[in-house]
Design an enzyme around this catalytic site. Structure first.
Site, mmCIF file in Angstrom:
data_model
loop_
_atom_site.group_PDB
_atom_site.id
_atom_site.type_symbol
_atom_site.label_atom_id
_atom_site.label_comp_id
_atom_site.label_asym_id
_atom_site.label_seq_id
_atom_site.Cartn_x
_atom_site.Cartn_y
_atom_site.Cartn_z
ATOM 1 N N GLU A 1 33.305 47.836 36.887
ATOM 2 C CA GLU A 1 34.754 47.736 36.688
ATOM 3 C C GLU A 1 35.158 47.551 35.218
ATOM 4 O O GLU A 1 35.903 46.637 34.870
ATOM 5 C CB GLU A 1 35.335 46.610 37.543
ATOM 6 C CG GLU A 1 35.193 46.869 39.029
ATOM 7 C CD GLU A 1 35.918 45.836 39.888
ATOM 8 O OE1 GLU A 1 36.471 44.875 39.327
ATOM 9 O OE2 GLU A 1 35.928 45.998 41.122
ATOM 10 N N ASN B 1 34.454 51.065 43.882
ATOM 11 C CA ASN B 1 35.010 49.856 44.485
ATOM 12 C C ASN B 1 36.417 50.191 44.960
ATOM 13 O O ASN B 1 37.298 50.485 44.149
ATOM 14 C CB ASN B 1 35.057 48.706 43.475
ATOM 15 C CG ASN B 1 33.685 48.335 42.941
ATOM 16 O OD1 ASN B 1 32.672 48.745 43.481
ATOM 17 N ND2 ASN B 1 33.663 47.551 41.882
ATOM 18 N N TYR C 1 44.738 45.627 47.649
ATOM 19 C CA TYR C 1 45.448 45.599 46.381
ATOM 20 C C TYR C 1 46.635 46.561 46.393
ATOM 21 O O TYR C 1 47.637 46.330 45.726
ATOM 22 C CB TYR C 1 44.510 45.974 45.236
ATOM 23 C CG TYR C 1 43.457 44.932 44.938
ATOM 24 C CD1 TYR C 1 43.719 43.581 45.097
ATOM 25 C CD2 TYR C 1 42.202 45.309 44.492
ATOM 26 C CE1 TYR C 1 42.751 42.631 44.829
ATOM 27 C CE2 TYR C 1 41.230 44.364 44.214
ATOM 28 C CZ TYR C 1 41.504 43.023 44.382
ATOM 29 O OH TYR C 1 40.548 42.090 44.108
#
Length: 583
Positions: A431, A483, A489
Site C-alpha cells: 500500500e 487489497n 471503505y
C-alpha cells in the site's frame, strides 16, 4: 506506561472471532482445538561442539533514555513495555527508549568457545553493551540477530541492552495500521561454538543456504551454500536425513569461507501441502580430522510452486486452492511478547478454518512460525516491512539511509527464513504511493531478494480503489496482489466481482491475487444487518455482524474466480474501545 490497575480494552486474536469467521457460529465459541505437539526447531546436531543456554529470565528493566536511573523492575523475556498502552487503537502509545540489564555468567560448557548473544527480535533499534562497552547494534524490529561477545564477556559480566521503538525516517516500517511494540519481545540465547564454525553473523541466518535446483520423481538436485568462519584445515560435510533417520545423500568438500555443494536425492519424497508435508533434515557439519566442530540442522522440503494467470497456484504441478488469512504476531495484554504455545494455538485455529496459506502481515515473524507452517504444509507469504498509508508519508521515502535499511531487512528475511519450504512468496511492500522514491526503494528490495533467492516469486500488495490499478508500484514484483475493501471503505460488496472481471479481461497474462479484503469490527458493537457500514468514518458503528455479512458476500465472488495468489484476509479488524452507539 499504564499500570495493571488501568488497562485499556484490547482484543487481538480472539478465539470467538476466528471461529465465527470460519462459519462455526457462536455455538462453537467454546470449542478449543487440539493444539498438537510444538514442532522442534532446526537445532545444532548432537555431535556438534556448539552449545547454547537461554538467558531470557531475570532481567532488570527500566523505561527511559538513561540507564543510570534507580528505578528498575524485574522482568522475564519475552517482554514489551507497550503491552497495555498500545492496544486501544489510538496510536498514542509510548514510543521511546527502554533498557534491559542482566548479569550473564558463562557456564562451564561454554568456556573457551566463541561466544554470541542471539536476540530473537527487538523493537526496533537495539544497542548491546557488555561490561559498559558497545558490542553491537541492530536496526529493524522483526529479524533475529546476533552479537559476538567472546572477548567482551570473557567468563561473565553485565549485559545492558538499549531498545528504542521511536518512529524514525531511516528504519522501516514508516507507517502502517499496526503497533510497533518496544522491547525484547522474543527470547535471548548465549551461544558458544568452536573457533571454526558456520557463520552466526550471516544476517541472522544459520550460515547455511538451501536452494532447490530441480525436482522430478526420480531426482532432486539441491544446492547448499555454507559460510564458514576460520575454515583452515576443516571440511564441510552435508547429509540429507529422511524422516526415519536414514541418510539418503551426502557430500564432503574442503572448507572455505564460502562452500557450494550440490546434493542429489534419489526418488525424492515431496513436501505436498497439508496432505503430505514431508520434511527431510539437512545437516551441515564443520569437521576436522573426523571431529565435528560445529553443525546445524535445517528443514528441507522438496516441492515446486508455479503461478499460472488462469489456473492459479500449482503445487507440484497440480492446482492448489489458496484459502488464507493475514496474521499479526500480537495478543491482548501482551502485544508482541507472546508464547510459542499461543503461536501454536493460532495455527490450530487457522487449520480448523481450512486455511492453506498465511500472509505474515506486514513483516517477517518468528522462525518458529515458519517451522509450524513447514510441519503442517501451510504456504507463507513473508513480507518486508515497507508499508504505506493514504497517502504515503510525504518525502520520507527519499533517504539513502532508509533504502539501506530496507535492503538490509530484505536480506535478513531471506537469509534467515529462506530455508523453510513453507515460504511460497516474498512480499516487497504494501500500500505505497506511486512516487519516484517509493519505486526506487521497491526496485532495490526486489533486486536484493532476487539476488538472494531467485527460486521464489515476489509479490506486491496494492491498495486498489485508492490507487490506480495500473500503478507503477506493481511493475517490480512477479505477482500483483490487490487489497480490496468493496463495501467497507467505499462502494458495495458486489463491486468486487465486476472489478476483478474487468481487471483480468484487460490483462489476461497478469498473475494477480487478493492479498486483503474485509471489514473492520469491534467486539463491543453488535447489531442486526442491514445497517450502515462504518468504513473510514470512525464515528460510525463497526459491528461484528457486518464483518461476517461482508465476508459472506465477498468469499463466493473470490471462490468463483481462478485468481492466483489468492491469499485473503478474513476481516480487517479494527480495535475500538468506545461503546457502540446503537444496536
Amino acid at each position: 506506561m499504564p499500570s495493571s490497575a488501568h488497562r485499556p480494552l484490547a482484543i487481538s486474536t480472539d478465539r470467538r472471532r476466528f471461529l465465527t469467521m470460519a462459519g462455526a457460529g457462536t455455538a462453537a465459541a467454546a470449542v478449543r482445538p487440539v493444539l498438537g505437539a510444538v514442532p522442534a526447531e532446526a537445532t545444532p546436531a548432537s555431535s556438534s561442539a556448539r552449545r547454547s543456554v537461554e538467558v531470557s529470565s531475570g532481567w532488570a528493566f527500566h523505561l527511559g533514555k538513561s540507564a543510570d536511573e534507580a528505578a528498575w523492575d524485574e522482568v522475564d523475556l519475552p517482554h514489551t513495555w507497550n503491552a497495555f498502552d498500545a492496544q486501544d487503537g489510538g496510536g498514542d502509545y509510548y514510543r521511546g527508549t527502554g533498557w534491559y540489564r542482566r548479569r550473564v555468567q558463562v557456564p562451564a560448557q561454554l568456556r573457551g568457545r566463541e561466544l554470541f548473544l542471539e536476540f530473537g527480535g527487538a523493537g526496533q533499534v537495539t544497542e548491546v553493551y557488555v561490561n559498559g562497552a558497545l558490542a553491537g547494534a541492530h536496526a529493524g524490529a522483526f529479524g533475529r540477530f546476533r552479537v559476538e561477545v567472546t572477548e567482551a564477556l570473557g567468563s561473565g559480566g553485565t549485559v545492558a541492552v538499549k531498545v528504542d521503538n521511536t518512529s524514525r525516517p531511516d528504519v522501516a516500517p514508516l507507517a502502517g495500521d499496526f503497533n510497533v511494540y518496544g522491547g525484547l519481545y522474543r527470547g535471548v540465547r548465549l551461544i558458544g561454538t568452536a573457533r571454526s564454525h558456520l557463520d552466526l553473523l550471516d544476517s541472522g541466518g544459520s550460515g547455511v543456504i538451501i536452494r532447490q535446483r530441480s525436482l522430478t520423481d526420480a531426482l532432486a538436485v539441491v544446492e547448499v551454500t555454507s559460510r564458514v568462519v576460520n575454515p583452515a584445515g576443516t571440511e564441510v560435510v552435508t547429509r540429507v536425513i529422511d524422516r526415519r533417520g536414514r541418510t539418503v545423500a551426502t557430500c564432503t568438500s574442503p572448507a572455505a569461507e564460502t562452500v557450494r555443494q550440490v546434493v542429489d536425492i534419489s526418488r525424492p519424497h515431496r513436501w505436498d501441502g497439508p496432505t503430505d508435508p514431508y520434511l527431510y533434515t539437512l545437516e551441515v557439519s564443520v569437521v576436522r580430522e573426523g571431529r565435528v566442530l560445529d553443525a546445524v540442522a535445517e528443514p528441507l522440503g522438496l516441492r515446486t510452486i508455479d503461478i499460472d494467470a488462469n489456473l492459479g497456484l500449482l503445487l507440484n504441478g497440480r492446482p492448489h486452492r489458496i484459502h488464507g488469512v493475514n496474521r499479526h504476531q500480537d495478543r491482548a495484554d501482551q502485544g508482541w511478547a507472546i508464547s510459542r504455545e499461543q503461536t501454536v494455538e493460532d495455527f490450530a485455529l487457522m487449520r480448523e478454518m481450512g486455511v492453506t496459506a498465511v500472509r505474515l502481515a506486514h513483516y517477517p515473524q518468528d522462525d518458529f512460525v515458519y517451522a509450524i507452517a513447514d510441519r503442517h504444509g501451510i504456504l507463507l507469504y513473508s513480507e518486508v516491512p515497507y508499508v504505506g498509508g493514504v497517502p504515503s508519508p510525504p518525502g520520507s521515502n527519499d533517504s539513502p539511509e532508509l533504502t539501506a535499511n530496507l535492503v538490509a531487512q530484505a536480506r535478513e528475511m531471506v537469509r534467515g527464513l529462506g530455508n523453510h519450504p513453507s515460504v511460497a512468496w516474498w512480499g516487497i511492500g504494501n500500500e505505497l504511493g506511486d512516487t519516484t522514491h517509493v519505486n526506487a526503494n521497491l526496485a532495490a528490495i526486489e533486486e536484493t531478494i532476487k539476488a538472494e533467492d531467485p527460486t521464489r516469486h515476489t509479490s506486491y500488495a496494492h491498495l486498489s480503489g485508492f490507487y490506480p490499478n495500473e500503478s507503477g508500484v506493481l511493475d517490480h514484483a512477479d505477482l500483483s496482489g490487490y487489497n480490496r475493501y468493496d463495501g467497507w471503505y467505499a462502494g458495495t460488496p458486489a463491486d468486487f466481482g465486476r472489478w476483478a472481471d474487468a481487471l483480468h479481461a484487460g490483462d489476461r497474462a497478469r498473475r494477480l491475487g487478493i492479498t486483503e479484503y474485509g471489514a473492520g469490527a469491534s467486539v463491543l458493537q453488535h447489531q442486526e444487518w442491514p445497517g450502515v457500514a462504518g468504513g473510514l468514518d470512525t464515528s460510525a458503528p463497526h459491528p461484528e455482524e457486518y464483518q461476517a455479512y461482508h465476508h459472506s458476500q465477498l468469499w463466493p465472488q473470490i471462490a468463483a474466480r481462478a485468481l492466483s495468489v489468492g491469499v485473503v484476509r478474513l476481516g480487517h479488524v479494527r480495535l475500538r474501545q468506545r461503546r457502540p452507539t446503537r444496536g
